[in-house]
Design a protein around this motif. Structure first.
Motif, PDB file in Angstrom:
ATOM      1  N   TRP A 104       0.811  -1.214   0.000  1.00  0.00           N
ATOM      2  CA  TRP A 104       0.000   0.000   0.000  1.00  0.00           C
ATOM      3  C   TRP A 104       0.849   1.271   0.000  1.00  0.00           C
ATOM      4  O   TRP A 104       0.633   2.173  -0.798  1.00  0.00           O
ATOM      5  N   THR A 105       1.827   1.345   0.899  1.00  0.00           N
ATOM      6  CA  THR A 105       2.644   2.553   1.027  1.00  0.00           C
ATOM      7  C   THR A 105       3.373   2.853  -0.281  1.00  0.00           C
ATOM      8  O   THR A 105       3.366   3.995  -0.751  1.00  0.00           O
ATOM      9  N   ALA A 106       3.967   1.843  -0.882  1.00  0.00           N
ATOM     10  CA  ALA A 106       4.683   2.048  -2.152  1.00  0.00           C
ATOM     11  C   ALA A 106       3.709   2.450  -3.263  1.00  0.00           C
ATOM     12  O   ALA A 106       4.016   3.331  -4.077  1.00  0.00           O
ATOM     13  N   THR A 107       2.550   1.835  -3.271  1.00  0.00           N
ATOM     14  CA  THR A 107       1.555   2.132  -4.309  1.00  0.00           C
ATOM     15  C   THR A 107       1.056   3.564  -4.213  1.00  0.00           C
ATOM     16  O   THR A 107       1.016   4.284  -5.218  1.00  0.00           O
ATOM     17  N   VAL A 108       0.676   3.998  -3.019  1.00  0.00           N
ATOM     18  CA  VAL A 108       0.151   5.367  -2.891  1.00  0.00           C
ATOM     19  C   VAL A 108       1.259   6.403  -3.085  1.00  0.00           C
ATOM     20  O   VAL A 108       0.997   7.488  -3.595  1.00  0.00           O
ATOM     21  N   THR A 109       2.491   6.063  -2.727  1.00  0.00           N
ATOM     22  CA  THR A 109       3.615   6.976  -2.965  1.00  0.00           C
ATOM     23  C   THR A 109       3.849   7.122  -4.463  1.00  0.00           C
ATOM     24  O   THR A 109       4.038   8.240  -4.959  1.00  0.00           O
ATOM     25  N   ARG A 112       1.639   9.494  -5.983  1.00  0.00           N
ATOM     26  CA  ARG A 112       1.786  10.824  -5.365  1.00  0.00           C
ATOM     27  C   ARG A 112       0.667  11.098  -4.360  1.00  0.00           C
ATOM     28  O   ARG A 112       0.159  12.213  -4.265  1.00  0.00           O
ATOM     29  N   LEU A 113       0.300  10.060  -3.633  1.00  0.00           N
ATOM     30  CA  LEU A 113      -0.742  10.181  -2.605  1.00  0.00           C
ATOM     31  C   LEU A 113      -0.196   9.736  -1.252  1.00  0.00           C
ATOM     32  O   LEU A 113      -0.893   9.102  -0.461  1.00  0.00           O
ATOM     33  N   THR A 114       1.054  10.048  -0.989  1.00  0.00           N
ATOM     34  CA  THR A 114       1.727   9.638   0.245  1.00  0.00           C
ATOM     35  C   THR A 114       0.855   9.946   1.463  1.00  0.00           C
ATOM     36  O   THR A 114       0.283  11.026   1.570  1.00  0.00           O
TER      37      THR A 114
END
Length: 183
Positions: A104-109, A112-114
């Protein structure tokens, strides 16, 4: 992510409990009749949604229907009771390890939705529904709430809404003035 956004009005337990039979064959609607709840004593339990209003049928946006159909064809088993979203073993998704399993963290980063959390999708979807002019009652129905206070959380004031109100008021004044000129 688009697929998850399609179900933005749903809670985690509702999304994770969705079955193929809960989605129309053309992906035009989704029916919510059950939800998973995690119990330390009993594990994953299926039951009704959180409130009476939680049992509902929602129309899905036309723009995401092809993504939903593609997901069903690619990732969901063919039986009517097959879960729409599954873990690695084909079983139900579990909340405690979801973020790690789907990166999840890598995907949203990457998007550009960190800092985006899963529940933020529900908040965003309901805020957008409110901004689209949805009444409080209709928003409550879409969200599965039977308490107005929860729906009001999503009805944030915005400059766009304020401008739209001002424009509608202007039209009312203009119409009134036009009527006065005719008399």
């Amino acid at each position: 992510m688009v697929l998850l956004a399609a179900f933005a009005s749903l809670r985690w337990g509702e999304v994770s409990a969705l079955r193929r039979c809960d989605i129309a064959e053309d992906a035009s609607w989704v029916r919510i009749t059950r939800a998973f709840v995690e119990s330390t004593e009993k594990g994953l339990i299926v039951g009704p949604p959180k409130s009476k209003a939680g049992a509902r049928t929602l129309t899905l946006p036309t723009a995401v229907r092809p993504d939903i159909l593609r997901h069903l064809e690619t990732y969901t088993k063919g039986s009517r009771d097959a879960l729409v979203f599954t873990g690695e073993n084909g079983g139900a998704l579990r909340r405690p390890n979801f973020n790690q399993r789907v990166k999840w963290t890598a995907t949203v980063t990457k998007m550009r939705l960190t800092g985006l959390h899963f529940h933020d999708l529900r908040h965003a979807g309901n805020t957008w529904a409110a901004q689209a002019g949805t009444s409080t009652r209709d928003l409550m129905t879409r969200m599965g709430h039977d308490d107005m206070r929860a729906a009001l959380i999503y009805q944030h004031a915005s400059s766009e809404a304020d401008q739209a109100i001002a424009s509608r008021l202007s039209r009312l004044v203009d119409n009134h003035l036009d009527l006065g000129k005719r008399e």
